[in-house]
Design a protein around this motif. Structure first.
Motif, short mmCIF file in Angstrom:
data_model
loop_
_atom_site.label_atom_id
_atom_site.label_comp_id
_atom_site.label_asym_id
_atom_site.label_seq_id
_atom_site.Cartn_x
_atom_site.Cartn_y
_atom_site.Cartn_z
N MET A 26 45.68 35.51 48.70
CA MET A 26 44.82 34.70 47.84
C MET A 26 45.30 34.81 46.40
O MET A 26 45.65 35.90 45.92
CB MET A 26 43.37 35.16 47.94
CG MET A 26 42.41 34.51 46.97
SD MET A 26 40.70 34.98 47.32
CE MET A 26 40.42 34.09 48.84
N LEU A 27 45.29 33.68 45.71
CA LEU A 27 45.63 33.65 44.29
C LEU A 27 44.58 32.85 43.55
O LEU A 27 44.30 31.70 43.91
CB LEU A 27 47.01 33.02 44.09
CG LEU A 27 47.51 32.97 42.63
CD1 LEU A 27 47.91 34.37 42.16
CD2 LEU A 27 48.70 32.03 42.49
N CYS A 28 44.00 33.47 42.52
CA CYS A 28 43.04 32.78 41.66
C CYS A 28 43.67 32.54 40.29
O CYS A 28 44.30 33.44 39.73
CB CYS A 28 41.77 33.61 41.48
SG CYS A 28 40.71 33.68 42.93
N THR A 29 43.47 31.35 39.75
CA THR A 29 43.87 31.02 38.39
C THR A 29 42.61 30.68 37.61
O THR A 29 41.90 29.74 37.96
CB THR A 29 44.86 29.84 38.36
OG1 THR A 29 45.97 30.14 39.21
CG2 THR A 29 45.36 29.59 36.95
N ILE A 30 42.35 31.45 36.57
CA ILE A 30 41.07 31.37 35.86
C ILE A 30 41.33 30.98 34.41
O ILE A 30 42.20 31.56 33.74
CB ILE A 30 40.34 32.73 35.93
CG1 ILE A 30 40.04 33.07 37.40
CG2 ILE A 30 39.07 32.71 35.10
CD1 ILE A 30 39.82 34.53 37.64
N TYR A 31 40.57 30.01 33.92
CA TYR A 31 40.72 29.51 32.56
C TYR A 31 39.42 29.75 31.79
O TYR A 31 38.33 29.43 32.27
CB TYR A 31 41.00 28.00 32.56
CG TYR A 31 42.17 27.58 33.42
CD1 TYR A 31 43.45 27.45 32.89
CD2 TYR A 31 41.99 27.31 34.78
CE1 TYR A 31 44.52 27.06 33.68
CE2 TYR A 31 43.06 26.92 35.58
CZ TYR A 31 44.32 26.79 35.02
OH TYR A 31 45.38 26.41 35.81
N ALA A 32 39.55 30.31 30.59
CA ALA A 32 38.38 30.53 29.74
C ALA A 32 38.79 30.43 28.27
O ALA A 32 39.88 30.84 27.89
CB ALA A 32 37.75 31.89 30.02
#
Length: 346
Positions: free
Chosen positions: A242-248
């Motif tokens: 699993m790979l998560c890409t998170i933008y904030a």
């Protein structure tokens, strides 16, 4: 040796727990329960276990199995647990559950997102969210541990230092996540067949995946305010990972190096959380088959935005090996016992 029973042992999560525990130095698997394969050796269902672990699967008889183990791990679909877990708790057994039934503090939120009546609200008062990096002290003595979902584990651990250190604006957080097909379990429905999923990449349950609410609950606890996120899951044609890409959006000027240093300090005592150096990013092959989560950080200075990438094994730190990590804590064992094997890589 501590005795552990596994209910739902022949699903993907259950059999991964068997694989890990059969070689654990301090834990003995004393019973494996399977509705579909009762009476058969588990090594006949999964031949890779032949001459390694040949125990016969039992049917679900609470009175019979409850005498065989100190702690039970249940790997059952949501809703089914209500037929099992209350009876185990009544018999003074401790439980680690993999359904979504006990991850929520609000019955209303659970019923909205799972579209079913809960039926066991009294057990929410004693359940502990099974994310060791956040709830280790509560897990130690818990009667009921709700093992987190894979997407929430990958997302929450990646975002936690940003919220705790007030580095980001709490509005507009975006999470794009991609999971291997085992995330759907041992599923034979059409979307997960080889010809449907191979050479294909797709989003699903956009804006309404039930793990959204689980992520929001835990991020809200971390931030001490209500957090809402835009969460989009994707299916990747690989077995596990699993790979998560998170933008904030950043709330203050910080370089990637400064944020990485903050992450390393935040997780300095966490054996299974690996913060990557500047310029390096996680990949699923670095974590598949392990209990590690790798986290990498990039700052987009043009937009004053931080991008956090996190990778774990959806069957490992996202489910089975995290359950073993919880189990070690509950038995007072070193947290990494039976879990130090590196990723498969190939």
């Amino acid at each position: 040796m501590f005795n552990v029973g596994i209910i739902g042992a022949t699903g993907y999560v259950g059999i991964e727990i068997v694989r890990l525990l059969q070689n654990h130095p301090e834990i003995n698997i004393s019973t494996v329960v399977s509705h579909s394969f009762a009476g058969q050796k588990i090594s006949d269902v999964y031949p890779n276990l032949k001459n390694v672990f040949d125990m016969e699967c039992e049917s679900l008889d609470i009175d019979k199995i409850s005498e065989k183990a100190d702690i039970f791990i249940t790997a059952l679909p949501h809703g089914i647990s209500k037929e099992v877990i209350p009876k185990l708790i009544q018999r003074n057994k401790r439980v680690i559950d993999h359904s979504g039934d006990f991850r929520y503090k609000s019955v209303e939120v659970y019923e909205k997102w799972y579209n079913t009546k809960h039926g066991m609200p009294h057990l929410l008062d004693i359940s502990v969210y099974g994310l060791p990096e956040l709830y280790r002290d509560k897990i130690k003595d818990a009667k009921l541990v709700a093992n987190p979902g894979c997407y929430p584990t990958c997302s929450i651990l990646a975002i936690a230092p940003l919220l705790k250190n007030k580095l980001i604006k709490t509005k507009g957080i975006i999470i794009d996540a991609a999971s291997g097909i085992t995330g759907a379990g041992r599923n034979t429905t059409l979307p997960f067949q080889f010809c449907e999923s191979s050479e294909n990449f797709k989003a699903y349950k956009v804006a309404n995946h039930r793990h959204t609410s689980e992520i929001e609950q835990e991020l809200s606890f971390l931030a001490n305010e209500e957090i809402m996120v835009s969460f989009t899951p994707h299916l990747v044609p690989m077995k596990r990972g699993m790979l998560c890409t998170i933008y904030a959006d950043l709330a203050c000027d910080k370089s990637a190096k400064e944020i990485i240093d903050i992450y390393k300090e935040y997780y300095k005592d966490e054996f299974f959380v690996r913060i990557m150096d500047e310029g390096k990013l996680p990949e699923t092959k670095y974590v598949a088959g392990s209990n590690y989560i790798d986290i990498g950080i990039v700052v987009d200075e043009r937009l004053s935005r931080v991008i956090v990438l996190s990778a774990l094994d959806n069957l490992g730190k996202g489910a089975s090996s995290q359950a073993v990590q919880d189990l070690n804590i509950m038995f007072g064992l070193p947290e990494h016992s039976g879990l130090t094997a590196p990723a498969l890589y190939f």
